[in-house]
Design a protein around this motif. Sequence first.
Motif, PDB file in Angstrom:
ATOM      1  N   ILE A  50      28.509  20.708  42.133  1.00 16.73           N
ATOM      2  CA  ILE A  50      28.150  20.049  43.392  1.00 16.73           C
ATOM      3  C   ILE A  50      26.846  19.262  43.314  1.00 16.73           C
ATOM      4  CG2 ILE A  50      29.457  21.717  44.746  1.00 16.73           C
ATOM      5  CD1 ILE A  50      26.785  22.992  45.556  1.00 16.73           C
ATOM      6  N   GLY A  51      26.107  19.437  42.224  1.00 18.35           N
ATOM      7  CA  GLY A  51      24.907  18.639  42.017  1.00 18.35           C
ATOM      8  C   GLY A  51      23.683  19.084  42.787  1.00 18.35           C
ATOM      9  N   ARG A  52      23.650  20.360  43.177  1.00 22.55           N
ATOM     10  CA  ARG A  52      22.461  20.872  43.868  1.00 22.55           C
ATOM     11  C   ARG A  52      22.388  22.386  43.698  1.00 22.55           C
ATOM     12  NH1 ARG A  52      24.161  23.264  48.679  1.00 22.55           N
ATOM     13  NH2 ARG A  52      26.201  22.560  49.379  1.00 22.55           N
ATOM     14  N   GLU A  53      21.194  22.925  43.940  1.00 20.69           N
ATOM     15  CA  GLU A  53      21.013  24.373  43.883  1.00 20.69           C
ATOM     16  C   GLU A  53      21.610  25.022  45.117  1.00 20.69           C
ATOM     17  OE1 GLU A  53      17.256  26.215  43.014  1.00 20.69           O
ATOM     18  OE2 GLU A  53      16.726  24.560  41.684  1.00 20.69           O
ATOM     19  N   LEU A  54      22.128  26.223  44.928  1.00 28.33           N
ATOM     20  CA  LEU A  54      22.637  26.991  46.055  1.00 28.33           C
ATOM     21  C   LEU A  54      21.574  27.988  46.492  1.00 28.33           C
ATOM     22  CD1 LEU A  54      26.237  27.706  44.753  1.00 28.33           C
ATOM     23  CD2 LEU A  54      25.546  26.049  46.487  1.00 28.33           C
ATOM     24  N   PRO A  55      21.333  28.097  47.785  1.00 29.43           N
ATOM     25  CA  PRO A  55      20.332  29.052  48.277  1.00 29.43           C
ATOM     26  C   PRO A  55      20.892  30.473  48.216  1.00 29.43           C
ATOM     27  CG  PRO A  55      21.379  27.921  50.103  1.00 29.43           C
ATOM     28  CD  PRO A  55      21.931  27.315  48.839  1.00 29.43           C
ATOM     29  N   LEU A  56      20.564  31.195  47.173  1.00 29.47           N
ATOM     30  CA  LEU A  56      21.139  32.520  46.937  1.00 29.47           C
ATOM     31  C   LEU A  56      20.891  33.491  48.081  1.00 29.47           C
ATOM     32  CD1 LEU A  56      20.382  32.985  43.142  1.00 29.47           C
ATOM     33  CD2 LEU A  56      22.485  32.200  44.225  1.00 29.47           C
ATOM     34  N   GLU A  57      19.790  33.355  48.760  1.00 31.82           N
ATOM     35  CA  GLU A  57      19.466  34.295  49.837  1.00 31.82           C
ATOM     36  C   GLU A  57      20.395  34.145  51.046  1.00 31.82           C
ATOM     37  OE1 GLU A  57      17.089  30.611  50.230  1.00 31.82           O
ATOM     38  OE2 GLU A  57      17.274  32.044  48.608  1.00 31.82           O
ATOM     39  N   THR A  58      21.085  33.024  51.161  1.00 31.79           N
ATOM     40  CA  THR A  58      21.962  32.817  52.321  1.00 31.79           C
ATOM     41  C   THR A  58      23.447  32.867  51.962  1.00 31.79           C
ATOM     42  OG1 THR A  58      21.938  30.408  52.073  1.00 31.79           O
ATOM     43  CG2 THR A  58      20.230  31.410  53.485  1.00 31.79           C
ATOM     44  N   LEU A  59      23.766  33.056  50.706  1.00 41.24           N
ATOM     45  CA  LEU A  59      25.170  33.073  50.287  1.00 41.24           C
ATOM     46  C   LEU A  59      25.815  34.422  50.575  1.00 41.24           C
ATOM     47  CD1 LEU A  59      25.046  31.268  46.839  1.00 41.24           C
ATOM     48  CD2 LEU A  59      25.752  30.342  49.037  1.00 41.24           C
ATOM     49  N   ALA A  69      38.394  28.910  49.627  1.00 40.18           N
ATOM     50  CA  ALA A  69      37.041  29.091  50.167  1.00 40.18           C
ATOM     51  C   ALA A  69      36.021  28.293  49.356  1.00 40.18           C
ATOM     52  CB  ALA A  69      36.671  30.566  50.188  1.00 40.18           C
ATOM     53  N   ILE A  70      36.155  28.302  48.048  1.00 35.74           N
ATOM     54  CA  ILE A  70      35.244  27.535  47.184  1.00 35.74           C
ATOM     55  C   ILE A  70      35.368  26.054  47.480  1.00 35.74           C
ATOM     56  CG2 ILE A  70      34.754  26.884  44.786  1.00 35.74           C
ATOM     57  CD1 ILE A  70      35.668  29.814  44.069  1.00 35.74           C
ATOM     58  N   ASP A  71      36.593  25.604  47.623  1.00 36.75           N
ATOM     59  CA  ASP A  71      36.836  24.191  47.942  1.00 36.75           C
ATOM     60  C   ASP A  71      36.210  23.842  49.297  1.00 36.75           C
ATOM     61  OD1 ASP A  71      37.859  21.632  47.527  1.00 36.75           O
ATOM     62  OD2 ASP A  71      39.831  22.127  48.304  1.00 36.75           O
ATOM     63  N   ASP A  72      36.469  24.656  50.311  1.00 35.61           N
ATOM     64  CA  ASP A  72      35.946  24.387  51.649  1.00 35.61           C
ATOM     65  C   ASP A  72      34.422  24.470  51.726  1.00 35.61           C
ATOM     66  OD1 ASP A  72      38.542  24.112  52.566  1.00 35.61           O
ATOM     67  OD2 ASP A  72      38.642  26.112  53.458  1.00 35.61           O
ATOM     68  N   ASN A  73      33.831  25.481  51.077  1.00 40.17           N
ATOM     69  CA  ASN A  73      32.408  25.741  51.218  1.00 40.17           C
ATOM     70  C   ASN A  73      31.503  24.946  50.281  1.00 40.17           C
ATOM     71  OD1 ASN A  73      32.251  27.867  53.297  1.00 40.17           O
ATOM     72  ND2 ASN A  73      33.552  28.971  51.881  1.00 40.17           N
ATOM     73  N   PHE A  74      32.055  24.474  49.174  1.00 39.44           N
ATOM     74  CA  PHE A  74      31.204  23.827  48.181  1.00 39.44           C
ATOM     75  C   PHE A  74      31.719  22.466  47.730  1.00 39.44           C
ATOM     76  CE2 PHE A  74      30.780  28.433  47.714  1.00 39.44           C
ATOM     77  CZ  PHE A  74      29.447  28.559  48.027  1.00 39.44           C
ATOM     78  N   VAL A  75      32.940  22.403  47.275  1.00 33.33           N
ATOM     79  CA  VAL A  75      33.443  21.182  46.652  1.00 33.33           C
ATOM     80  C   VAL A  75      33.572  20.052  47.663  1.00 33.33           C
ATOM     81  CG1 VAL A  75      35.359  20.178  45.360  1.00 33.33           C
ATOM     82  CG2 VAL A  75      34.580  22.493  44.828  1.00 33.33           C
ATOM     83  N   ARG A  76      34.178  20.308  48.795  1.00 30.26           N
ATOM     84  CA  ARG A  76      34.376  19.248  49.801  1.00 30.26           C
ATOM     85  C   ARG A  76      33.083  18.827  50.472  1.00 30.26           C
ATOM     86  NH1 ARG A  76      39.886  20.901  52.962  1.00 30.26           N
ATOM     87  NH2 ARG A  76      41.133  21.212  51.091  1.00 30.26           N
TER      88      ARG A  76
END
Length: 78
Positions: A50-59, A69-76
Amino acid sequence: MDDALRPVIDWLHARNPELDDIPRDLDLIDNRLIDSLGFMEFILLLEDLIGRELPLETLTVDRFRTLDAIDDNFVRQR
């Protein structure tokens, strides 16, 4: 299957070569396709995808539970 998810599917197949097909609604956590040892590597894969860091504290784990879910939450959302 959406080409955008291909790196995720390839990663899952590399770690689970016995699987022929991974249904989009299969629970990847409960079925141990993503385990605790590979979770951080999986996060890094998603960040690269996705080209960015994911905020681990909110995942939450539900955001990774299925390919849908991966497609909806990250890829799209990239």
